[in-house]
Design a protein around this motif. Sequence first.
Motif, PDB file in Angstrom:
ATOM      1  N   VAL A  76       0.868  -1.176   0.000  1.00 33.72           N
ATOM      2  CA  VAL A  76       0.000   0.000   0.000  1.00 33.72           C
ATOM      3  C   VAL A  76       0.907   1.229   0.000  1.00 33.72           C
ATOM      4  O   VAL A  76       1.676   1.443   0.937  1.00 33.72           O
ATOM      5  CB  VAL A  76      -0.945   0.019   1.221  1.00 33.72           C
ATOM      6  CG1 VAL A  76      -1.768   1.299   1.248  1.00 33.72           C
ATOM      7  CG2 VAL A  76      -1.843  -1.212   1.230  1.00 33.72           C
ATOM      8  N   ALA A  77       0.829   2.024  -1.067  1.00 37.08           N
ATOM      9  CA  ALA A  77       1.675   3.209  -1.201  1.00 37.08           C
ATOM     10  C   ALA A  77       0.955   4.469  -0.744  1.00 37.08           C
ATOM     11  O   ALA A  77       1.595   5.407  -0.263  1.00 37.08           O
ATOM     12  CB  ALA A  77       2.128   3.374  -2.647  1.00 37.08           C
ATOM     13  N   VAL A  87      -1.548   0.849  -4.904  1.00 43.19           N
ATOM     14  CA  VAL A  87      -0.687  -0.271  -4.540  1.00 43.19           C
ATOM     15  C   VAL A  87       0.455  -0.354  -5.545  1.00 43.19           C
ATOM     16  O   VAL A  87       0.248  -0.204  -6.742  1.00 43.19           O
ATOM     17  CB  VAL A  87      -1.461  -1.608  -4.482  1.00 43.19           C
ATOM     18  CG1 VAL A  87      -2.461  -1.610  -3.342  1.00 43.19           C
ATOM     19  CG2 VAL A  87      -2.149  -1.926  -5.791  1.00 43.19           C
ATOM     20  N   LEU A  88       1.662  -0.555  -5.032  1.00 43.16           N
ATOM     21  CA  LEU A  88       2.841  -0.603  -5.888  1.00 43.16           C
ATOM     22  C   LEU A  88       3.694  -1.809  -5.546  1.00 43.16           C
ATOM     23  O   LEU A  88       3.756  -2.227  -4.391  1.00 43.16           O
ATOM     24  CB  LEU A  88       3.690   0.660  -5.716  1.00 43.16           C
ATOM     25  CG  LEU A  88       3.027   1.992  -6.045  1.00 43.16           C
ATOM     26  CD1 LEU A  88       3.975   3.129  -5.715  1.00 43.16           C
ATOM     27  CD2 LEU A  88       2.593   2.041  -7.499  1.00 43.16           C
ATOM     28  N   GLY A  89       4.394  -2.326  -6.551  1.00 47.48           N
ATOM     29  CA  GLY A  89       5.438  -3.297  -6.321  1.00 47.48           C
ATOM     30  C   GLY A  89       6.692  -2.548  -5.924  1.00 47.48           C
ATOM     31  O   GLY A  89       6.816  -1.340  -6.150  1.00 47.48           O
ATOM     32  N   SER A  96      -0.477  -0.082  -9.545  1.00 46.59           N
ATOM     33  CA  SER A  96      -1.287   1.120  -9.759  1.00 46.59           C
ATOM     34  C   SER A  96      -0.691   2.095 -10.767  1.00 46.59           C
ATOM     35  O   SER A  96      -1.394   2.957 -11.273  1.00 46.59           O
ATOM     36  CB  SER A  96      -1.541   1.844  -8.433  1.00 46.59           C
ATOM     37  OG  SER A  96      -2.485   1.127  -7.664  1.00 46.59           O
ATOM     38  N   ARG A  97       0.595   1.953 -11.092  1.00 44.13           N
ATOM     39  CA  ARG A  97       1.159   2.799 -12.151  1.00 44.13           C
ATOM     40  C   ARG A  97       0.497   2.484 -13.481  1.00 44.13           C
ATOM     41  O   ARG A  97       0.452   3.327 -14.365  1.00 44.13           O
ATOM     42  CB  ARG A  97       2.668   2.592 -12.247  1.00 44.13           C
ATOM     43  CG  ARG A  97       3.413   3.205 -11.061  1.00 44.13           C
ATOM     44  CD  ARG A  97       4.874   2.857 -11.113  1.00 44.13           C
ATOM     45  NE  ARG A  97       5.077   1.571 -10.465  1.00 44.13           N
ATOM     46  CZ  ARG A  97       6.019   1.332  -9.553  1.00 44.13           C
ATOM     47  NH1 ARG A  97       6.876   2.266  -9.222  1.00 44.13           N
ATOM     48  NH2 ARG A  97       6.126   0.155  -9.001  1.00 44.13           N
ATOM     49  N   LEU A  98      -0.020   1.262 -13.628  1.00 46.03           N
ATOM     50  CA  LEU A  98      -0.710   0.862 -14.859  1.00 46.03           C
ATOM     51  C   LEU A  98      -2.221   0.950 -14.748  1.00 46.03           C
ATOM     52  O   LEU A  98      -2.888   1.401 -15.668  1.00 46.03           O
ATOM     53  CB  LEU A  98      -0.331  -0.578 -15.241  1.00 46.03           C
ATOM     54  CG  LEU A  98       1.101  -0.812 -15.676  1.00 46.03           C
ATOM     55  CD1 LEU A  98       1.322  -2.292 -15.949  1.00 46.03           C
ATOM     56  CD2 LEU A  98       1.403  -0.009 -16.929  1.00 46.03           C
ATOM     57  N   PHE A  99      -2.774   0.483 -13.633  1.00 41.75           N
ATOM     58  CA  PHE A  99      -4.229   0.387 -13.552  1.00 41.75           C
ATOM     59  C   PHE A  99      -4.880   1.398 -12.625  1.00 41.75           C
ATOM     60  O   PHE A  99      -6.085   1.402 -12.461  1.00 41.75           O
ATOM     61  CB  PHE A  99      -4.684  -1.034 -13.197  1.00 41.75           C
ATOM     62  CG  PHE A  99      -4.020  -1.655 -11.994  1.00 41.75           C
ATOM     63  CD1 PHE A  99      -4.310  -1.233 -10.712  1.00 41.75           C
ATOM     64  CD2 PHE A  99      -3.110  -2.674 -12.173  1.00 41.75           C
ATOM     65  CE1 PHE A  99      -3.707  -1.819  -9.615  1.00 41.75           C
ATOM     66  CE2 PHE A  99      -2.498  -3.284 -11.085  1.00 41.75           C
ATOM     67  CZ  PHE A  99      -2.802  -2.847  -9.796  1.00 41.75           C
TER      68      PHE A  99
END
Length: 128
Positions: A76-77, A87-89, A96-99
Motif C-alpha cells: 500500500v503506497a 498499490v505498488l510493487g 497502480s502505475r498501470l491500472f
Amino acid sequence: MKWFPWFVVRVSGGSMAPALHDGDLLLARRYRGRPLRVGDIVVLHRPTAPVRLPPGVQIQAGPVAPQRPGWLVKRVAELVEPGAMVVLGDTPGYDSRLFGPVPVSATIGVVVRRRPSRPSRTPPGRAP
C-alpha cells in the motif's frame, strides 16, 4: 467448510524484490475491514478490467490490458480517499502505475510474516 483467519500465499515473480522473492511463502491475515496503513503488504484481487472505484472518488484509472483472474501481492503506497488505495510493487510492474487506484474492498488479506524460499539443494557445478 470452516473459515480460517489465516492463509498462505506463494510469491510468483519479482515485482516485490528486494523485500519478497519468487517462491517465498507469505502468511496473511484475512482482511476484515480494519484500516490499512501505508506500507502494509496486501494480497488483493488482480484487476482484470478498468477499475471501478467507490462513489465519490474522482481519480481516473489507467488503461488495463486484459489479465487473467488471480491475486496480486503489493505494498500500500497511498490511501487516496476513503475506500481507495494506490498499490505498488517494490520494482515497476503490474501495479497502480498501470491500472490506477484500487478499491480497498479488493483486499483479501494483509501479510504478517514471510518465509524465504529455499535455495536450490543442487551442489554448484552439477545439473539438477
